[in-house]
Design a protein around this motif. Structure first.
Motif, mmCIF file in Angstrom:
data_model
loop_
_atom_site.group_PDB
_atom_site.id
_atom_site.type_symbol
_atom_site.label_atom_id
_atom_site.label_comp_id
_atom_site.label_asym_id
_atom_site.label_seq_id
_atom_site.Cartn_x
_atom_site.Cartn_y
_atom_site.Cartn_z
ATOM 1 N N GLU A 1 0.832 -1.214 0.000
ATOM 2 C CA GLU A 1 0.000 0.000 0.000
ATOM 3 C C GLU A 1 0.863 1.259 0.000
ATOM 4 O OE1 GLU A 1 -2.474 -0.588 3.399
ATOM 5 O OE2 GLU A 1 -3.833 -1.990 2.376
ATOM 6 N N GLU A 2 1.958 1.238 0.773
ATOM 7 C CA GLU A 2 2.863 2.390 0.785
ATOM 8 C C GLU A 2 3.472 2.633 -0.597
ATOM 9 O OE1 GLU A 2 6.011 2.273 3.584
ATOM 10 O OE2 GLU A 2 4.716 2.600 5.329
ATOM 11 N N ILE A 3 3.928 1.559 -1.228
ATOM 12 C CA ILE A 3 4.601 1.704 -2.526
ATOM 13 C C ILE A 3 3.595 2.125 -3.600
ATOM 14 C CG2 ILE A 3 5.940 0.515 -4.285
ATOM 15 C CD1 ILE A 3 7.365 1.120 -1.538
ATOM 16 N N GLU A 4 2.389 1.576 -3.564
ATOM 17 C CA GLU A 4 1.366 1.982 -4.529
ATOM 18 C C GLU A 4 1.049 3.463 -4.390
ATOM 19 O OE1 GLU A 4 -1.779 -0.762 -3.724
ATOM 20 O OE2 GLU A 4 -1.008 -2.291 -5.119
ATOM 21 N N GLN A 5 1.059 3.971 -3.154
ATOM 22 C CA GLN A 5 0.835 5.396 -2.939
ATOM 23 C C GLN A 5 1.976 6.217 -3.530
ATOM 24 O OE1 GLN A 5 -1.832 6.834 -1.755
ATOM 25 N NE2 GLN A 5 -1.049 8.933 -1.691
ATOM 26 N N ARG A 6 3.193 5.751 -3.386
ATOM 27 C CA ARG A 6 4.330 6.463 -3.956
ATOM 28 C C ARG A 6 4.246 6.502 -5.477
ATOM 29 N NH1 ARG A 6 8.053 7.393 -0.058
ATOM 30 N NH2 ARG A 6 9.621 8.025 -1.579
ATOM 31 N N VAL A 7 3.779 5.407 -6.081
ATOM 32 C CA VAL A 7 3.615 5.379 -7.538
ATOM 33 C C VAL A 7 2.584 6.421 -7.962
ATOM 34 C CG1 VAL A 7 2.820 4.000 -9.495
ATOM 35 C CG2 VAL A 7 4.328 2.966 -7.783
ATOM 36 N N ARG A 8 1.457 6.458 -7.258
ATOM 37 C CA ARG A 8 0.399 7.426 -7.615
ATOM 38 C C ARG A 8 0.905 8.864 -7.509
ATOM 39 N NH1 ARG A 8 -2.873 3.610 -4.812
ATOM 40 N NH2 ARG A 8 -2.693 4.778 -2.851
ATOM 41 N N GLU A 9 1.785 9.108 -6.557
ATOM 42 C CA GLU A 9 2.285 10.466 -6.337
ATOM 43 C C GLU A 9 3.535 10.770 -7.162
ATOM 44 O OE1 GLU A 9 2.841 10.617 -2.142
ATOM 45 O OE2 GLU A 9 0.685 10.585 -1.687
ATOM 46 N N GLY A 10 4.020 9.793 -7.921
ATOM 47 C CA GLY A 10 5.190 10.003 -8.761
ATOM 48 C C GLY A 10 6.462 10.235 -7.969
ATOM 49 N N ARG A 11 6.573 9.601 -6.794
ATOM 50 C CA ARG A 11 7.727 9.814 -5.923
ATOM 51 C C ARG A 11 8.779 8.736 -6.144
ATOM 52 N NH1 ARG A 11 4.938 9.782 -0.254
ATOM 53 N NH2 ARG A 11 7.045 10.228 0.528
ATOM 54 N N GLY A 12 10.028 9.128 -5.959
ATOM 55 C CA GLY A 12 11.130 8.188 -6.048
ATOM 56 C C GLY A 12 11.290 7.427 -4.750
ATOM 57 N N PRO A 13 12.345 6.633 -4.641
ATOM 58 C CA PRO A 13 12.532 5.805 -3.450
ATOM 59 C C PRO A 13 12.944 6.611 -2.224
ATOM 60 C CG PRO A 13 14.392 5.563 -4.933
ATOM 61 C CD PRO A 13 13.384 6.393 -5.655
ATOM 62 N N VAL A 14 12.661 6.045 -1.056
ATOM 63 C CA VAL A 14 13.155 6.606 0.197
ATOM 64 C C VAL A 14 14.640 6.279 0.321
ATOM 65 C CG1 VAL A 14 13.014 6.473 2.718
ATOM 66 C CG2 VAL A 14 10.933 6.418 1.365
ATOM 67 N N THR A 15 15.434 7.279 0.700
ATOM 68 C CA THR A 15 16.837 7.080 1.024
ATOM 69 C C THR A 15 17.042 7.500 2.478
ATOM 70 O OG1 THR A 15 17.758 9.279 0.583
ATOM 71 C CG2 THR A 15 17.306 7.862 -1.341
ATOM 72 N N PRO A 16 18.204 7.222 3.069
ATOM 73 C CA PRO A 16 18.433 7.658 4.457
ATOM 74 C C PRO A 16 18.328 9.162 4.661
ATOM 75 C CG PRO A 16 19.998 5.961 3.870
ATOM 76 C CD PRO A 16 19.264 6.313 2.608
ATOM 77 N N GLU A 17 18.371 9.923 3.577
ATOM 78 C CA GLU A 17 18.279 11.381 3.694
ATOM 79 C C GLU A 17 16.980 11.924 3.121
ATOM 80 O OE1 GLU A 17 21.837 13.135 2.131
ATOM 81 O OE2 GLU A 17 23.133 11.959 3.437
ATOM 82 N N GLY A 18 15.995 11.050 2.918
ATOM 83 C CA GLY A 18 14.698 11.491 2.405
ATOM 84 C C GLY A 18 14.447 10.988 0.998
ATOM 85 N N ASP A 19 13.345 11.443 0.403
ATOM 86 C CA ASP A 19 12.979 10.993 -0.939
ATOM 87 C C ASP A 19 14.032 11.404 -1.962
ATOM 88 O OD1 ASP A 19 10.696 10.017 0.137
ATOM 89 O OD2 ASP A 19 9.314 11.238 -1.047
ATOM 90 N N MET A 20 14.333 10.495 -2.870
ATOM 91 C CA MET A 20 15.224 10.817 -3.975
ATOM 92 C C MET A 20 14.425 11.566 -5.033
ATOM 93 S SD MET A 20 17.761 8.225 -5.761
ATOM 94 C CE MET A 20 18.219 8.315 -7.411
ATOM 95 N N LYS A 21 14.897 12.732 -5.414
ATOM 96 C CA LYS A 21 14.098 13.635 -6.244
ATOM 97 C C LYS A 21 14.306 13.452 -7.741
ATOM 98 C CE LYS A 21 12.523 15.760 -2.569
ATOM 99 N NZ LYS A 21 11.126 15.541 -2.130
ATOM 100 N N ASN A 22 15.503 13.073 -8.142
ATOM 101 C CA ASN A 22 15.828 13.131 -9.566
ATOM 102 C C ASN A 22 16.513 11.844 -10.009
ATOM 103 O OD1 ASN A 22 16.189 14.029 -12.150
ATOM 104 N ND2 ASN A 22 17.816 15.479 -11.658
ATOM 105 N N GLU A 23 15.764 10.959 -10.623
ATOM 106 C CA GLU A 23 16.320 9.686 -11.084
ATOM 107 C C GLU A 23 17.128 9.902 -12.361
ATOM 108 O OE1 GLU A 23 13.770 5.995 -11.177
ATOM 109 O OE2 GLU A 23 14.129 6.213 -13.327
#
Length: 451
Positions: free
Chosen positions: A260-282
Protein backbone atom coordinates in the motif's frame (compact mmCIF):
# COMPACT_ATOMS: atom_id res chain seq x y z
CA UNK A 1 32.30 26.80 35.52
CA UNK A 2 33.27 27.14 31.87
CA UNK A 3 30.21 26.91 29.57
CA UNK A 4 32.21 27.08 26.34
CA UNK A 5 30.95 24.54 23.84
CA UNK A 6 33.79 22.69 22.14
CA UNK A 7 32.69 21.55 18.66
CA UNK A 8 33.02 17.85 17.97
CA UNK A 9 35.48 17.02 15.16
CA UNK A 10 33.71 16.23 11.91
CA UNK A 11 35.00 12.66 11.98
CA UNK A 12 33.42 12.13 15.40
CA UNK A 13 30.03 13.69 14.73
CA UNK A 14 27.11 11.30 14.83
CA UNK A 15 25.28 10.89 11.56
CA UNK A 16 21.72 12.20 11.53
CA UNK A 17 19.04 9.59 12.00
CA UNK A 18 18.29 7.80 8.73
CA UNK A 19 14.92 8.51 7.13
CA UNK A 20 12.81 5.36 6.78
CA UNK A 21 9.30 4.69 5.57
CA UNK A 22 6.76 2.97 7.83
CA UNK A 23 7.43 -0.46 6.32
CA UNK A 24 11.17 -0.16 7.00
CA UNK A 25 10.46 0.64 10.65
CA UNK A 26 7.96 -2.22 10.89
CA UNK A 27 10.56 -4.57 9.43
CA UNK A 28 13.02 -3.56 12.14
CA UNK A 29 10.38 -4.23 14.79
CA UNK A 30 9.77 -7.71 13.42
CA UNK A 31 13.47 -8.62 13.30
CA UNK A 32 13.99 -7.34 16.85
CA UNK A 33 10.91 -9.26 18.02
CA UNK A 34 12.42 -12.48 16.70
CA UNK A 35 15.60 -11.87 18.70
CA UNK A 36 13.47 -11.33 21.82
CA UNK A 37 11.58 -14.54 21.02
CA UNK A 38 14.85 -16.44 20.72
CA UNK A 39 16.08 -15.03 24.04
CA UNK A 40 12.98 -16.39 25.82
CA UNK A 41 12.58 -19.67 23.92
CA UNK A 42 14.30 -22.07 26.31
CA UNK A 43 12.70 -20.45 29.37
CA UNK A 44 9.34 -21.10 27.73
CA UNK A 45 10.20 -24.74 27.04
CA UNK A 46 10.63 -24.26 23.29
CA UNK A 47 13.38 -25.78 21.17
CA UNK A 48 15.50 -23.68 18.80
CA UNK A 49 16.53 -24.44 15.22
CA UNK A 50 19.41 -22.72 13.44
CA UNK A 51 19.06 -22.57 9.66
CA UNK A 52 20.01 -20.47 6.62
CA UNK A 53 18.19 -18.02 4.34
CA UNK A 54 18.44 -19.77 0.92
CA UNK A 55 16.29 -22.88 1.15
CA UNK A 56 14.73 -21.65 4.39
CA UNK A 57 12.03 -24.14 5.47
CA UNK A 58 10.33 -21.69 7.83
CA UNK A 59 6.80 -23.06 7.40
CA UNK A 60 7.99 -26.58 8.19
CA UNK A 61 9.92 -25.48 11.28
CA UNK A 62 6.86 -23.69 12.63
CA UNK A 63 4.95 -26.97 12.44
CA UNK A 64 7.20 -28.18 15.29
CA UNK A 65 6.94 -25.00 17.42
CA UNK A 66 10.64 -24.31 16.91
CA UNK A 67 12.09 -20.83 17.35
CA UNK A 68 14.27 -19.91 14.36
CA UNK A 69 17.78 -18.46 14.46
CA UNK A 70 19.59 -17.56 11.23
CA UNK A 71 23.40 -17.26 11.41
CA UNK A 72 23.57 -15.18 8.19
CA UNK A 73 21.12 -12.66 9.61
CA UNK A 74 23.04 -12.52 12.88
CA UNK A 75 26.25 -11.73 10.99
CA UNK A 76 24.78 -9.02 8.76
CA UNK A 77 22.91 -7.41 11.67
CA UNK A 78 26.18 -7.27 13.60
CA UNK A 79 27.82 -5.80 10.51
CA UNK A 80 25.27 -2.99 10.25
CA UNK A 81 25.78 -2.29 13.96
CA UNK A 82 29.59 -2.04 13.49
CA UNK A 83 30.23 -5.08 15.69
CA UNK A 84 31.45 -7.59 13.12
CA UNK A 85 35.02 -6.30 12.74
CA UNK A 86 36.02 -7.37 16.25
CA UNK A 87 34.27 -10.73 15.91
CA UNK A 88 36.11 -11.46 12.66
CA UNK A 89 39.49 -10.62 14.17
CA UNK A 90 38.69 -12.80 17.20
CA UNK A 91 37.90 -15.71 14.87
CA UNK A 92 41.13 -15.15 12.91
CA UNK A 93 43.15 -15.14 16.13
CA UNK A 94 41.45 -18.46 16.89
CA UNK A 95 42.91 -19.89 13.68
CA UNK A 96 40.45 -19.10 10.88
CA UNK A 97 41.91 -17.91 7.58
CA UNK A 98 41.50 -14.40 6.15
CA UNK A 99 39.95 -16.03 3.09
CA UNK A 100 37.10 -17.70 4.99
CA UNK A 101 33.60 -16.23 4.46
CA UNK A 102 33.30 -13.26 6.80
CA UNK A 103 29.73 -14.23 7.72
CA UNK A 104 31.21 -17.41 9.21
CA UNK A 105 33.94 -15.59 11.13
CA UNK A 106 31.54 -12.92 12.39
CA UNK A 107 29.21 -15.66 13.66
CA UNK A 108 31.98 -17.70 15.30
CA UNK A 109 33.50 -14.58 16.85
CA UNK A 110 30.12 -13.65 18.28
CA UNK A 111 29.87 -17.13 19.86
CA UNK A 112 33.31 -16.67 21.41
CA UNK A 113 32.13 -13.38 22.92
CA UNK A 114 29.36 -14.89 25.03
CA UNK A 115 26.38 -15.59 22.74
CA UNK A 116 25.01 -12.04 22.83
CA UNK A 117 23.03 -11.28 19.67
CA UNK A 118 23.01 -8.10 17.57
CA UNK A 119 20.24 -6.47 19.63
CA UNK A 120 21.94 -7.21 22.95
CA UNK A 121 19.58 -10.09 23.69
CA UNK A 122 21.22 -13.44 24.49
CA UNK A 123 21.10 -16.02 21.72
CA UNK A 124 20.20 -19.56 22.80
CA UNK A 125 22.30 -22.59 21.97
CA UNK A 126 20.41 -24.28 19.10
CA UNK A 127 18.78 -27.66 19.70
CA UNK A 128 19.03 -28.63 16.03
CA UNK A 129 20.92 -27.43 12.96
CA UNK A 130 18.88 -27.63 9.75
CA UNK A 131 20.91 -27.16 6.60
CA UNK A 132 19.13 -26.94 3.27
CA UNK A 133 22.12 -27.07 0.94
CA UNK A 134 21.43 -24.66 -1.93
CA UNK A 135 24.65 -24.05 -3.79
CA UNK A 136 26.92 -22.72 -1.03
CA UNK A 137 29.47 -25.29 0.12
CA UNK A 138 30.57 -22.97 2.94
CA UNK A 139 27.22 -23.54 4.67
CA UNK A 140 28.18 -27.16 5.29
CA UNK A 141 31.57 -26.27 6.78
CA UNK A 142 29.93 -23.53 8.85
CA UNK A 143 27.48 -25.97 10.40
CA UNK A 144 30.26 -28.50 10.99
CA UNK A 145 31.98 -25.91 13.18
CA UNK A 146 28.77 -25.07 15.04
CA UNK A 147 28.03 -28.77 15.54
CA UNK A 148 31.50 -29.36 16.98
CA UNK A 149 31.04 -26.43 19.34
CA UNK A 150 27.58 -27.35 20.63
CA UNK A 151 27.35 -31.11 19.97
CA UNK A 152 23.75 -30.85 18.73
CA UNK A 153 21.89 -32.89 16.09
CA UNK A 154 22.31 -31.80 12.47
CA UNK A 155 19.74 -32.44 9.75
CA UNK A 156 20.99 -32.14 6.18
CA UNK A 157 18.63 -31.62 3.24
CA UNK A 158 20.70 -32.17 0.12
CA UNK A 159 19.40 -30.08 -2.77
CA UNK A 160 20.71 -30.99 -6.26
CA UNK A 161 22.42 -28.17 -8.13
CA UNK A 162 20.69 -26.92 -11.27
CA UNK A 163 23.63 -27.77 -13.48
CA UNK A 164 21.44 -28.16 -16.59
CA UNK A 165 19.48 -24.98 -15.87
CA UNK A 166 16.20 -26.67 -15.01
CA UNK A 167 14.43 -28.60 -12.26
CA UNK A 168 13.80 -32.18 -13.36
CA UNK A 169 11.06 -34.26 -11.69
CA UNK A 170 13.62 -36.71 -10.28
CA UNK A 171 15.38 -33.82 -8.52
CA UNK A 172 12.13 -32.72 -6.89
CA UNK A 173 11.28 -36.31 -5.92
CA UNK A 174 14.72 -36.74 -4.36
CA UNK A 175 14.23 -33.70 -2.10
CA UNK A 176 10.66 -34.74 -1.16
CA UNK A 177 11.91 -38.20 -0.17
CA UNK A 178 14.48 -36.64 2.15
CA UNK A 179 11.79 -34.45 3.72
CA UNK A 180 9.62 -37.49 4.39
CA UNK A 181 12.30 -39.92 5.50
CA UNK A 182 14.87 -37.72 7.25
CA UNK A 183 13.89 -34.12 7.95
CA UNK A 184 10.35 -34.51 9.28
CA UNK A 185 11.11 -37.56 11.48
CA UNK A 186 14.20 -35.79 12.80
CA UNK A 187 12.26 -32.64 13.70
CA UNK A 188 9.54 -34.74 15.34
CA UNK A 189 12.12 -36.46 17.53
CA UNK A 190 13.90 -33.26 18.56
CA UNK A 191 10.77 -31.17 19.18
CA UNK A 192 8.43 -33.82 20.54
CA UNK A 193 5.71 -32.47 18.22
CA UNK A 194 3.92 -34.70 15.71
CA UNK A 195 3.94 -33.42 12.13
CA UNK A 196 0.58 -32.11 10.88
CA UNK A 197 0.47 -31.55 7.12
CA UNK A 198 -2.70 -29.45 7.42
CA UNK A 199 -0.83 -27.07 9.68
CA UNK A 200 1.85 -26.78 7.00
CA UNK A 201 -0.81 -26.06 4.39
CA UNK A 202 -2.23 -23.25 6.53
CA UNK A 203 1.17 -21.61 6.90
CA UNK A 204 1.66 -21.82 3.13
CA UNK A 205 -1.62 -20.02 2.52
CA UNK A 206 -0.15 -17.10 4.46
CA UNK A 207 3.12 -17.40 2.54
CA UNK A 208 1.37 -16.99 -0.82
CA UNK A 209 -0.30 -13.74 0.29
CA UNK A 210 3.05 -12.27 1.33
CA UNK A 211 4.79 -13.52 -1.80
CA UNK A 212 2.17 -11.94 -4.07
CA UNK A 213 2.55 -8.57 -2.35
CA UNK A 214 6.36 -8.73 -2.36
CA UNK A 215 6.37 -9.31 -6.13
CA UNK A 216 4.10 -6.29 -6.64
CA UNK A 217 6.52 -4.20 -4.61
CA UNK A 218 9.65 -5.38 -6.44
CA UNK A 219 8.06 -4.99 -9.86
CA UNK A 220 6.89 -1.46 -9.04
CA UNK A 221 10.45 -0.45 -10.01
CA UNK A 222 9.38 -0.75 -13.66
CA UNK A 223 7.75 2.65 -13.16
CA UNK A 224 9.56 5.91 -13.87
CA UNK A 225 10.58 7.15 -11.44
CA UNK A 226 10.98 3.92 -9.53
CA UNK A 227 9.26 4.20 -6.13
CA UNK A 228 11.76 1.80 -4.55
CA UNK A 229 15.43 1.00 -4.61
CA UNK A 230 15.57 -2.68 -5.54
CA UNK A 231 18.89 -3.29 -3.79
CA UNK A 232 19.50 -1.03 -0.79
CA UNK A 233 15.81 -0.50 -0.07
CA UNK A 234 14.92 -4.08 -0.93
CA UNK A 235 17.12 -5.50 1.85
CA UNK A 236 14.56 -4.08 4.27
CA UNK A 237 11.63 -5.35 2.24
CA UNK A 238 12.86 -8.93 1.88
CA UNK A 239 13.83 -9.30 5.55
CA UNK A 240 10.63 -10.82 7.00
CA UNK A 241 9.91 -13.22 4.13
CA UNK A 242 13.50 -14.47 3.89
CA UNK A 243 13.92 -15.10 7.62
CA UNK A 244 11.63 -16.20 10.46
CA UNK A 245 8.28 -14.74 9.35
CA UNK A 246 7.27 -16.30 6.04
CA UNK A 247 4.02 -18.13 6.65
CA UNK A 248 2.92 -15.96 9.59
CA UNK A 249 0.07 -13.42 9.83
CA UNK A 250 2.72 -10.85 10.82
CA UNK A 251 4.40 -11.26 7.43
CA UNK A 252 1.05 -11.08 5.63
CA UNK A 253 0.30 -7.80 7.39
CA UNK A 254 3.78 -6.42 6.77
CA UNK A 255 3.65 -7.00 3.01
CA UNK A 256 0.13 -5.59 2.77
CA UNK A 257 1.32 -2.38 4.49
CA UNK A 258 4.42 -2.26 2.29
CA UNK A 259 2.46 -2.76 -0.94
CA UNK A 260 0.00 0.00 0.00
CA UNK A 261 2.86 2.39 0.78
CA UNK A 262 4.60 1.70 -2.53
CA UNK A 263 1.37 1.98 -4.53
CA UNK A 264 0.83 5.40 -2.94
CA UNK A 265 4.33 6.46 -3.96
CA UNK A 266 3.62 5.38 -7.54
CA UNK A 267 0.40 7.43 -7.61
CA UNK A 268 2.28 10.47 -6.34
CA UNK A 269 5.19 10.00 -8.76
CA UNK A 270 7.73 9.81 -5.92
CA UNK A 271 11.13 8.19 -6.05
CA UNK A 272 12.53 5.80 -3.45
CA UNK A 273 13.15 6.61 0.20
CA UNK A 274 16.84 7.08 1.02
CA UNK A 275 18.43 7.66 4.46
CA UNK A 276 18.28 11.38 3.69
CA UNK A 277 14.70 11.49 2.40
CA UNK A 278 12.98 10.99 -0.94
CA UNK A 279 15.22 10.82 -3.98
CA UNK A 280 14.10 13.63 -6.24
CA UNK A 281 15.83 13.13 -9.57
CA UNK A 282 16.32 9.69 -11.08
CA UNK A 283 19.33 9.83 -13.41
CA UNK A 284 20.42 6.21 -13.77
CA UNK A 285 18.57 2.90 -13.58
CA UNK A 286 20.82 -0.02 -12.66
CA UNK A 287 20.75 -3.78 -12.16
CA UNK A 288 23.11 -4.95 -9.40
CA UNK A 289 24.58 -8.43 -8.97
CA UNK A 290 25.99 -9.54 -5.62
CA UNK A 291 25.27 -8.84 -1.93
CA UNK A 292 25.77 -5.38 -0.41
CA UNK A 293 28.48 -4.35 2.00
CA UNK A 294 26.88 -4.23 5.45
CA UNK A 295 29.54 -2.52 7.56
CA UNK A 296 29.39 0.66 5.44
CA UNK A 297 25.86 0.15 4.16
CA UNK A 298 24.67 3.74 4.51
CA UNK A 299 27.84 5.26 3.00
CA UNK A 300 27.69 2.75 0.15
CA UNK A 301 24.06 3.63 -0.60
CA UNK A 302 24.81 7.37 -0.47
CA UNK A 303 27.31 7.00 -3.31
CA UNK A 304 24.39 5.92 -5.49
CA UNK A 305 21.64 8.36 -4.55
CA UNK A 306 24.04 11.34 -4.57
CA UNK A 307 24.42 10.60 -8.31
CA UNK A 308 20.71 10.00 -8.87
CA UNK A 309 21.32 6.26 -9.36
CA UNK A 310 18.46 3.89 -8.50
CA UNK A 311 18.87 0.13 -8.47
CA UNK A 312 15.67 -1.06 -10.12
CA UNK A 313 16.39 -4.76 -9.59
CA UNK A 314 19.07 -6.92 -8.00
CA UNK A 315 19.96 -10.57 -7.80
CA UNK A 316 20.57 -10.33 -4.05
CA UNK A 317 16.90 -9.52 -3.47
CA UNK A 318 16.13 -12.98 -4.92
CA UNK A 319 18.58 -14.98 -2.79
CA UNK A 320 15.69 -16.26 -0.68
CA UNK A 321 13.36 -17.08 -3.56
CA UNK A 322 12.64 -16.27 -7.22
CA UNK A 323 9.06 -15.17 -6.62
CA UNK A 324 9.07 -12.65 -9.48
CA UNK A 325 9.55 -15.53 -11.93
CA UNK A 326 6.37 -17.19 -10.77
CA UNK A 327 7.23 -19.48 -7.87
CA UNK A 328 4.71 -19.61 -5.02
CA UNK A 329 4.45 -22.02 -2.11
CA UNK A 330 1.56 -24.35 -2.93
CA UNK A 331 -0.70 -25.45 -0.02
CA UNK A 332 -2.15 -28.23 -2.19
CA UNK A 333 1.29 -29.80 -2.73
CA UNK A 334 3.22 -28.64 0.34
CA UNK A 335 6.24 -30.97 0.33
CA UNK A 336 6.73 -30.72 -3.42
CA UNK A 337 6.47 -26.97 -3.01
CA UNK A 338 9.22 -26.91 -0.38
CA UNK A 339 11.41 -28.95 -2.72
CA UNK A 340 10.87 -26.61 -5.66
CA UNK A 341 11.55 -23.61 -3.46
CA UNK A 342 14.93 -24.98 -2.38
CA UNK A 343 15.86 -26.07 -5.91
CA UNK A 344 15.02 -22.64 -7.33
CA UNK A 345 17.03 -20.40 -4.99
CA UNK A 346 19.36 -17.98 -6.77
CA UNK A 347 22.54 -19.52 -5.37
CA UNK A 348 21.43 -22.88 -6.79
CA UNK A 349 21.23 -21.55 -10.38
CA UNK A 350 24.00 -22.15 -12.89
CA UNK A 351 25.79 -19.24 -14.59
CA UNK A 352 23.75 -19.30 -17.85
CA UNK A 353 20.54 -19.04 -15.80
CA UNK A 354 21.91 -16.14 -13.81
CA UNK A 355 22.95 -14.36 -17.01
CA UNK A 356 19.47 -14.95 -18.50
CA UNK A 357 17.94 -13.49 -15.37
CA UNK A 358 20.05 -10.32 -15.48
CA UNK A 359 19.40 -9.80 -19.20
CA UNK A 360 15.68 -10.09 -18.53
CA UNK A 361 15.92 -7.49 -15.79
CA UNK A 362 17.80 -5.05 -18.02
CA UNK A 363 15.04 -5.38 -20.63
CA UNK A 364 11.98 -5.38 -18.36
CA UNK A 365 13.14 -2.61 -16.04
CA UNK A 366 14.64 -0.45 -18.84
CA UNK A 367 17.96 -0.35 -17.02
CA UNK A 368 21.01 1.54 -18.19
CA UNK A 369 23.38 -1.28 -17.34
CA UNK A 370 24.77 -3.80 -14.87
CA UNK A 371 26.91 -3.21 -11.81
CA UNK A 372 28.59 -6.16 -10.08
CA UNK A 373 29.60 -5.90 -6.43
CA UNK A 374 32.07 -8.74 -6.10
CA UNK A 375 32.36 -10.00 -2.53
CA UNK A 376 35.89 -10.96 -1.53
CA UNK A 377 34.96 -13.85 0.73
CA UNK A 378 31.78 -15.15 -0.97
CA UNK A 379 32.57 -17.68 -3.69
CA UNK A 380 28.89 -18.61 -3.99
CA UNK A 381 28.20 -15.23 -5.56
CA UNK A 382 31.57 -14.12 -6.90
CA UNK A 383 32.68 -17.16 -8.91
CA UNK A 384 32.06 -16.48 -12.58
CA UNK A 385 31.05 -12.84 -12.24
CA UNK A 386 33.55 -11.53 -14.79
CA UNK A 387 32.19 -14.00 -17.33
CA UNK A 388 28.65 -12.89 -16.45
CA UNK A 389 29.60 -9.24 -16.91
CA UNK A 390 31.10 -9.78 -20.36
CA UNK A 391 28.17 -11.92 -21.54
CA UNK A 392 25.55 -9.44 -20.34
CA UNK A 393 27.37 -6.60 -22.10
CA UNK A 394 27.54 -8.65 -25.30
CA UNK A 395 23.86 -9.60 -25.27
CA UNK A 396 22.33 -6.30 -24.20
CA UNK A 397 24.77 -3.70 -25.49
CA UNK A 398 24.54 -2.05 -22.08
CA UNK A 399 27.66 -1.05 -20.09
CA UNK A 400 28.69 -3.12 -17.08
CA UNK A 401 31.13 -2.40 -14.26
CA UNK A 402 32.83 -4.25 -11.44
CA UNK A 403 33.52 -3.11 -7.88
CA UNK A 404 34.89 -5.11 -4.95
CA UNK A 405 33.91 -5.02 -1.27
CA UNK A 406 33.06 -7.62 1.37
CA UNK A 407 30.06 -8.69 3.43
CA UNK A 408 30.85 -7.72 7.03
CA UNK A 409 34.60 -7.12 7.15
CA UNK A 410 35.24 -3.35 7.40
CA UNK A 411 38.85 -3.85 6.28
CA UNK A 412 37.67 -4.57 2.74
CA UNK A 413 35.56 -1.49 2.08
CA UNK A 414 37.64 1.24 0.44
CA UNK A 415 35.23 4.16 0.12
CA UNK A 416 37.51 6.21 -2.15
CA UNK A 417 38.13 3.26 -4.47
CA UNK A 418 34.45 2.35 -4.73
CA UNK A 419 33.41 5.96 -5.28
CA UNK A 420 35.98 6.46 -8.05
CA UNK A 421 34.83 3.32 -9.86
CA UNK A 422 31.18 4.30 -9.56
CA UNK A 423 31.83 7.79 -10.91
CA UNK A 424 33.72 6.31 -13.85
CA UNK A 425 30.83 3.92 -14.50
CA UNK A 426 28.24 6.69 -14.50
CA UNK A 427 30.38 8.60 -16.99
CA UNK A 428 30.44 5.48 -19.17
CA UNK A 429 26.63 5.30 -19.04
CA UNK A 430 26.38 8.97 -20.04
CA UNK A 431 28.71 8.41 -22.96
CA UNK A 432 26.69 5.40 -24.10
CA UNK A 433 23.55 7.50 -24.09
CA UNK A 434 25.24 10.25 -26.10
CA UNK A 435 26.63 7.95 -28.78
CA UNK A 436 23.57 5.69 -28.86
CA UNK A 437 25.75 2.61 -29.12
CA UNK A 438 23.92 -0.46 -27.95
CA UNK A 439 20.43 0.99 -28.19
CA UNK A 440 17.84 -1.53 -29.31
CA UNK A 441 20.04 -4.54 -28.56
CA UNK A 442 17.95 -5.87 -25.69
CA UNK A 443 16.59 -9.35 -26.32
CA UNK A 444 14.04 -10.99 -24.06
CA UNK A 445 15.64 -14.22 -22.86
CA UNK A 446 13.43 -16.71 -21.01
CA UNK A 447 14.75 -17.77 -17.61
CA UNK A 448 14.83 -21.54 -17.26
CA UNK A 449 11.73 -22.62 -15.36
CA UNK A 450 10.51 -25.63 -13.43
CA UNK A 451 9.86 -28.48 -15.80
Amino acid sequence: MNDTVIPMPASKKAKPTAVKDDAMNLQKELINANYMDLAQAHKQGRKVAATFVPGNLNELLMCFDLARSLPETNALQNGMRKKSGKFIMDAERDGHSEDVCTYVKADLGMMMGGEIGPTGDPLPVPDVLLLSYTGCFTFMKWFELIRHKYDVPTLMLHVPYQGSGRIDPNMRDYVVRQLKETIIPGLEKISGVKFDIDRLRQYMKESVKAEDDLVKVLQSAKNRPSPIDGYFGAVYYIGPIFTAFRGTPEATNYYRVLREEIEQRVREGRGPVTPEGDMKNEQYRLIVEGPPNWTSFRDFWKMFYDEGAVVVSSTYAKVGGLYDFGFRHDPDHPLESLAEYCLGCYTNLNLPSRIDMICNYIEEYQADGLLINSIKSCNSFSAGQLLMMREVEKRTGKPAAFIETDLVDPRYFSAANVKNRLESYFQMVKQKRTTGIGEGVRPVIPLHSVQ
